[in-house]
Enzyme design. Structure first.
Site, PDB file in Angstrom:
ATOM      1  CB  SER A   1      -2.223  -2.204   5.730  1.00  0.00           C
ATOM      2  OG  SER A   1      -2.613  -0.841   5.830  1.00  0.00           O
TER       3      SER A   1
ATOM      4  CD  GLU B   1       4.657  -5.576  -1.221  1.00  0.00           C
ATOM      5  OE1 GLU B   1       3.647  -6.107  -0.687  1.00  0.00           O
ATOM      6  OE2 GLU B   1       5.761  -5.502  -0.666  1.00  0.00           O
TER       7      GLU B   1
ATOM      8  CB  CYS C   1       4.433  -8.996   1.560  1.00  0.00           C
ATOM      9  SG  CYS C   1       4.315  -7.494   2.545  1.00  0.00           S
TER      10      CYS C   1
END
Length: 461
Positions: free
Chosen positions: A208, A229, A263
């Protein structure tokens, strides 16, 4: 002492528990990883490649068993789990086959003498990874770094402990020297403290945005390289010439992939006003006929979310969107069956200022935006703090590429949702993080790019 446990999201039953590691156990792991690095960094590249090749072989030999483990731990469809294992094996093989060439010295033209760049390992890398792709997330950092001569200490998500433990066992079975790859059972609250250990030389996190900010801050204070990421809210732009049926099929399949817990899932579908209604109707029909069931059944198309909390969080996001003025086309509710299942959901009329406009929704929720033209589509796509991936869908690929060049993300796919391949670098920009994994650039992230210059004492520089 807290425990780390597997809770099967299909049944909400506890499958297995692991105790949190003691400070003494953590110290032993770090010491062995550091010691292993001293030898592994000088191990010939051919031997490093042999280890990765053997890991890939084991993964393929056990892919059905491993895929089932993913289903039990985080609810992944069995077919998706098998596909994940195949991708992981391919990544290990890619670095085994290409690592030596990528790490070879690079000559530099210079006016006097000669010079070249050497790529040397830096030490123990701390890899912090999420649950949504239990082995793939590990592989992206482990394969290139171990090939480069670094050693890996993994802190995996606490809801996939069996996957974490199993990958360590696979490395041992493949013949990895002790300390080259090791798993840690610790809570996320201890990560920042671990980053500060002087034996850790680089840190990589997928997670996150808040976790990434804390992680990068801890690394920065210690002057350590980091890669992040941090998720995304990928735009899926439908060009005027697009095959609408194919665009709908691609977008909905992408949003149902891994129960929407990806994602780079297409989260914001941007279509022009004249076809928006048709797109929504076609997407609704697909969602209405989506097969929900046991993720171990190959016929199932929608898996449960990874946990009860994950389900509750997504439902709350949908409810807030409706309260703020969004239109619920379909779904938005928990499915009346055991487990963490959410109805496939479509939202429209999401406006700037609403939570759903700027947040990442990590579940099977498709948000469809209608715009007047491509310029408006590009503006909307870029009006996000995220910048991970994206899609431009259209028949005229030359025009699609022109649009793709204007999208502010780390990756854009033409006529396909943002995907995965060993040779393709993966990563984002803006609040989606920095650094790249996979491909040529992935193995260069945690190496010392050293200049070596050969000249004479009387050279002018």
């Amino acid at each position: 002492m807290s425990s780390i446990k597997t809770i099967n999201p299909t049944t909400n039953q506890v499958e297995k528990e692991f105790p949190e590691m003691t400070p003494e156990q953590i110290e032993t792991i770090l010491a062995k990883a550091d010691e292993a690095y001293r030898t592994w960094r000088t191990t010939p590249l051919a031997q490093r490649a042999e280890l990765l090749t053997r890991v890939a072989q084991i993964l393929r030999e056990r892919k059905n068993e491993l895929a089932k483990l993913f289903t039990i731990e985080m609810g992944k469809l069995i077919g998706e789990g098998i596909a994940e294992i195949e991708v992981c094996a391919a990544i290990f093989e890619y670095y085994a086959q290409n690592g030596a060439e990528i790490l070879a010295d690079t000559p530099i033209q210079t006016k006097t003498g000669s010079a070249f760049l050497a790529y040397e390992p830096i030490g123990v890398i701390l890899s912090v990874q999420p649950w949504n792709f239990p082995f793939y997330q590990i592989t992206r950092s482990a394969a290139p770094n171990i090939m480069a001569g670094n050693t890996i200490v993994l802190k995996h998500a606490s809801n996939v402990p069996q996957a974490a433990e199993t990958m360590e066992k696979i490395f041992k079975e493949a013949g990895a020297p002790q300390g080259v790859y090791t798993n840690l059972f610790i809570p996320g609250s201890k990560i920042s403290e671990l980053v500060q250990d002087p034996r850790i030389k680089g840190v990589s996190l997928t997670g996150s945005e808040p976790a990434g900010a804390d992680f990068a801050s801890a690394a920065g204070k210690c002057v350590k390289k980091s890669t992040l990421e941090l998720g995304g809210s990928d735009a899926f732009i439908v060009m005027p010439d697009a095959d609408l049926d194919m665009a709908v099929k691609t977008a909905t399949a992408g949003r149902l992939w891994n129960a929407g817990q990806v994602c780079v899932s297409p989260k914001r579908i941007i279509v022009q006003e004249n076809v928006a209604r048709k797109f929504i109707e076609k997407a609704k029909e697909i969602f209405e006929n989506t097969v929900v069931g046991d993720p171990l059944d190959p016929a199932t198309q929608l898996a449960p979310l990874s946990s009860e909390k994950a389900l509750e969080d997504v439902i709350k996001q949908v409810e807030i969107a409706i309260q703020q003025g969004a239109t619920l086309v379909i779904g938005g509710k928990r499915i009346d069956r055991p487990g963490c299942f959410l109805q496939p959901t479509i939202l429209t009329d999401v406006k700037k200022g609403m939570n759903a406009y700027s947040e990442e929704i990590f579940g099977p929720v498709l948000v469809v935006y209608a715009v007047k033209d491509i310029e408006a589509a590009i503006q909307l796509a870029n009006d996000s703090d995220f910048g991970l991936g994206g899609t431009v869908f259209g028949k005229d690929t030359e025009e699609a590429v022109k649009v793709a060049r204007r999208i502010e993300t780390g990756m854009v796919y033409i006529n396909h949702v943002t995907g995965i391949a060993p040779e393709l670098p993966f990563g984002g920009t803006k609040h989606s993080g920095y650094g790249r994994e996979q491909g040529y650039y992935g193995i260069r992230e945690f190496v010392n790019t050293k200049l070596i210059r050969i000249t004479t004492p009387d050279a002018s520089y």
